[in-house]
Motif scaffolding. Structure first.
Motif, PDB file in Angstrom:
ATOM      1  N   LEU A   1      -4.881   9.696   0.172  1.00 44.14           N
ATOM      2  CA  LEU A   1      -5.161   9.027  -0.994  1.00 44.14           C
ATOM      3  C   LEU A   1      -4.643   7.868  -1.177  1.00 44.14           C
ATOM      4  N   GLU A   2      -5.327   6.602  -1.121  1.00 40.70           N
ATOM      5  CA  GLU A   2      -4.455   5.420  -0.967  1.00 40.70           C
ATOM      6  C   GLU A   2      -4.524   4.596  -2.250  1.00 40.70           C
ATOM      7  N   PHE A   3      -3.325   3.840  -2.523  1.00 38.85           N
ATOM      8  CA  PHE A   3      -2.982   3.212  -3.851  1.00 38.85           C
ATOM      9  C   PHE A   3      -2.743   1.871  -3.625  1.00 38.85           C
ATOM     10  N   GLU A   4      -2.638   0.885  -4.220  1.00 40.63           N
ATOM     11  CA  GLU A   4      -2.148  -0.404  -4.234  1.00 40.63           C
ATOM     12  C   GLU A   4      -0.900  -0.376  -3.712  1.00 40.63           C
ATOM     13  N   ASN A   5       0.141   0.260  -4.235  1.00 42.46           N
ATOM     14  CA  ASN A   5       1.546   0.152  -3.969  1.00 42.46           C
ATOM     15  C   ASN A   5       2.164   1.205  -4.492  1.00 42.46           C
TER      16      ASN A   5
ATOM     17  N   PRO B   1      -6.901   7.927 -11.762  1.00 38.01           N
ATOM     18  CA  PRO B   1      -6.990   6.321 -11.823  1.00 38.01           C
ATOM     19  C   PRO B   1      -6.422   5.906 -10.673  1.00 38.01           C
ATOM     20  N   ASN B   2      -6.998   4.581 -10.235  1.00 37.47           N
ATOM     21  CA  ASN B   2      -6.360   3.709  -9.372  1.00 37.47           C
ATOM     22  C   ASN B   2      -6.171   4.197  -7.813  1.00 37.47           C
ATOM     23  N   ILE B   3      -7.052   4.988  -7.520  1.00 38.32           N
ATOM     24  CA  ILE B   3      -7.210   5.360  -6.074  1.00 38.32           C
ATOM     25  C   ILE B   3      -7.901   4.250  -5.459  1.00 38.32           C
ATOM     26  N   LYS B   4      -7.589   3.606  -4.441  1.00 38.05           N
ATOM     27  CA  LYS B   4      -8.120   2.594  -3.606  1.00 38.05           C
ATOM     28  C   LYS B   4      -9.077   3.194  -2.682  1.00 38.05           C
ATOM     29  N   GLY B   5      -8.726   4.090  -2.036  1.00 36.06           N
ATOM     30  CA  GLY B   5      -9.456   4.754  -0.878  1.00 36.06           C
ATOM     31  C   GLY B   5      -8.942   6.110  -0.579  1.00 36.06           C
ATOM     32  N   ALA B   6      -9.933   7.234  -0.102  1.00 37.91           N
ATOM     33  CA  ALA B   6      -9.768   8.402   0.105  1.00 37.91           C
ATOM     34  C   ALA B   6     -10.466   8.849   1.220  1.00 37.91           C
TER      35      ALA B   6
ATOM     36  N   MET C   1       0.862  -1.254  -0.087  1.00 36.05           N
ATOM     37  CA  MET C   1       0.011  -0.135   0.187  1.00 36.05           C
ATOM     38  C   MET C   1       0.700   1.226  -0.026  1.00 36.05           C
ATOM     39  N   ALA C   2       0.441   2.206  -0.603  1.00 38.11           N
ATOM     40  CA  ALA C   2       1.177   3.487  -0.655  1.00 38.11           C
ATOM     41  C   ALA C   2       0.065   4.556  -0.668  1.00 38.11           C
ATOM     42  N   LYS C   3       0.371   5.806   0.108  1.00 39.23           N
ATOM     43  CA  LYS C   3      -0.716   7.042   0.289  1.00 39.23           C
ATOM     44  C   LYS C   3       0.135   8.219  -0.135  1.00 39.23           C
TER      45      LYS C   3
END
Length: 100
Positions: free
Chosen positions: A59-63, A33-38, A1-3
């Motif tokens: 903003l949370e991303f997969e990696n 694109p690709n935002i997993k969560g906010a 995960m990356a933010k």
């Protein structure tokens, strides 16, 4: 995960900032694109700093690789350009950090 974490100081025009941020800026961010969560959170208190923090957005991303890819998109570039518009409500630019 990356933010990506964006920290805003107390705006010089709170009402204008709130309206612009929620009606214009957030819809631009939602297109990235690709935002997993906010999350957007109002700061109630900040300790061990003289900064007058007002708002923190995450903003949370997969990696980290996916985050980097998203930052290179035209949608994110539009968000970056919008910083000039939001600055009229702020005293200084927000602090942006990227974490894993």
């Amino acid at each position: 995960m990356a933010k990506m974490i964006v920290m805003y100081d107390q705006p010089k025009d709170v009402e204008g900032f709130e309206q612009y941020y929620h009606e214009v800026h957030i819809p631009l961010v939602e297109k990235v694109p690709n935002i997993k969560g906010a999350k957007v959170q109002r700061v109630l208190q900040a300790m061990n700093t003289t900064e007058k923090l007002y708002l923190i957005a995450e903003l949370e991303f997969e990696n980290p690789a996916v985050l980097s890819q998203s930052l290179a998109t035209p949608e994110f570039q539009e968000v970056q350009r919008d910083l000039a518009n939001i600055m009229k409500y702020l005293n200084k630019p927000p602090v942006v950090v990227i974490v894993d």
